[in-house]
Design an enzyme around this catalytic site. Structure first.
Site, PDB file in Angstrom:
ATOM      1  N   SER A  19       0.972  -0.932   0.179  1.00 48.20           N
ATOM      2  CA  SER A  19       0.223   0.176   0.500  1.00 48.20           C
ATOM      3  C   SER A  19       0.770   0.949  -0.085  1.00 48.20           C
ATOM      4  O   SER A  19       1.922   1.225  -1.085  1.00 48.20           O
ATOM      5  CB  SER A  19      -0.807  -0.044   0.785  1.00 48.20           C
ATOM      6  OG  SER A  19      -1.680   0.965   1.118  1.00 48.20           O
ATOM      7  N   HIS A  46      -2.424  -0.832  -2.812  1.00 48.91           N
ATOM      8  CA  HIS A  46      -3.280   0.347  -2.929  1.00 48.91           C
ATOM      9  C   HIS A  46      -3.217   1.418  -4.074  1.00 48.91           C
ATOM     10  O   HIS A  46      -2.749   1.850  -4.028  1.00 48.91           O
ATOM     11  CB  HIS A  46      -3.831   0.156  -1.404  1.00 48.91           C
ATOM     12  CG  HIS A  46      -3.695  -0.380  -1.152  1.00 48.91           C
ATOM     13  ND1 HIS A  46      -4.293  -0.807   0.520  1.00 48.91           N
ATOM     14  CD2 HIS A  46      -4.944  -1.833  -1.014  1.00 48.91           C
ATOM     15  CE1 HIS A  46      -4.674  -2.058   1.561  1.00 48.91           C
ATOM     16  NE2 HIS A  46      -5.068  -2.950   0.182  1.00 48.91           N
ATOM     17  N   ASP A 139      -4.439  -4.519   5.448  1.00 46.99           N
ATOM     18  CA  ASP A 139      -4.833  -5.421   4.394  1.00 46.99           C
ATOM     19  C   ASP A 139      -3.879  -6.665   4.802  1.00 46.99           C
ATOM     20  O   ASP A 139      -2.672  -6.744   4.864  1.00 46.99           O
ATOM     21  CB  ASP A 139      -5.247  -5.555   3.943  1.00 46.99           C
ATOM     22  CG  ASP A 139      -5.701  -5.560   2.680  1.00 46.99           C
ATOM     23  OD1 ASP A 139      -6.213  -6.515   3.015  1.00 46.99           O
ATOM     24  OD2 ASP A 139      -5.204  -5.429   1.406  1.00 46.99           O
TER      25      ASP A 139
END
Length: 199
Positions: A19, A46, A139
């Site tokens: 991310s 992401h 995540d």
């Protein structure tokens, strides 16, 4: 009918999640994997879904491997990097065919590392490698647990070397991580795992 699992010493896929700070981290890992990786690489990074991404083009300039945005219905080929498109979950089936989904976000993110890792665990079992790099949030933590429960191998970037520690630290905290490595050592370990049985 149950699908015959590949032998545990024969890896079939590498799934990578990142991310915040991920583009630099992905560049470092993918750039060091070499031109002839014998397995496909599936990537969740992401991204802002409101903008068209050029991540595939950026990463393609930094690795010898072909890089593309994943498309639904294509079969994951060895030595190719597949990027989850912005705003879509990336999944893989037991036949190695990729699918995309716009179902609900998981932990506020879509694409979700947890969903990719869960699909990789189900499809490849002990032949899966999951890798968590820099990023905020958690995540991937549930997903690495799933990969480990199916006999797969889990790698996390050492949080001390990560630009953002949330994702790798959450992965490490599960107790499911096999290797906690500085960023610059991850590619060599991945190569060692996937190439070992092909010597």
């Amino acid at each position: 009918m149950t699908r015959e699992r590949p032998p545990a010493d024969h890896y079939g896929v590498v799934a990578v999640a990142s991310s915040a700070g991920g583009i630099q981290a992905l560049s470092a890992v993918l750039g060091a994997l070499g031109p002839e990786l014998p397995v496909p690489v599936l990537v969740v990074q992401h991204l802002d879904p409101r903008h068209r991404t050029v991540l595939d083009q950026v990463l393609a300039r930094r690795t010898a491997l072909p890089v593309k945005l994943a498309e639904a219905g294509e079969r994951a080929r060895p030595g190719t990097v597949y990027i989850a498109p912005p705003g879509q979950h990336l999944l893989v089936g037991s036949d190695g065919v990729l699918s995309l989904s716009t179902t609900e976000a998981v932990h506020f993110v879509r694409p979700s590392a947890d969903l990719l890792f869960a699909s990789v665990a189900s499809a490849y079992g002990p032949a899966a490698i999951a890798c968590v790099l820099t990023g905020t949030g958690r995540d991937g933590a549930t997903g690495v647990d799933t990969v480990k429960a199916h006999g797969g191998t889990v790698i996390a970037q050492d949080p001390k070397t990560a630009e953002f520690t949330g994702m790798p630290q959450s992965a490490v905290d599960t107790g499911a991580v096999d290797f906690v490595l500085p960023l610059e050592e991850i590619a060599a370990v991945v190569r060692g795992l996937v190439e070992a049985e092909r010597q």
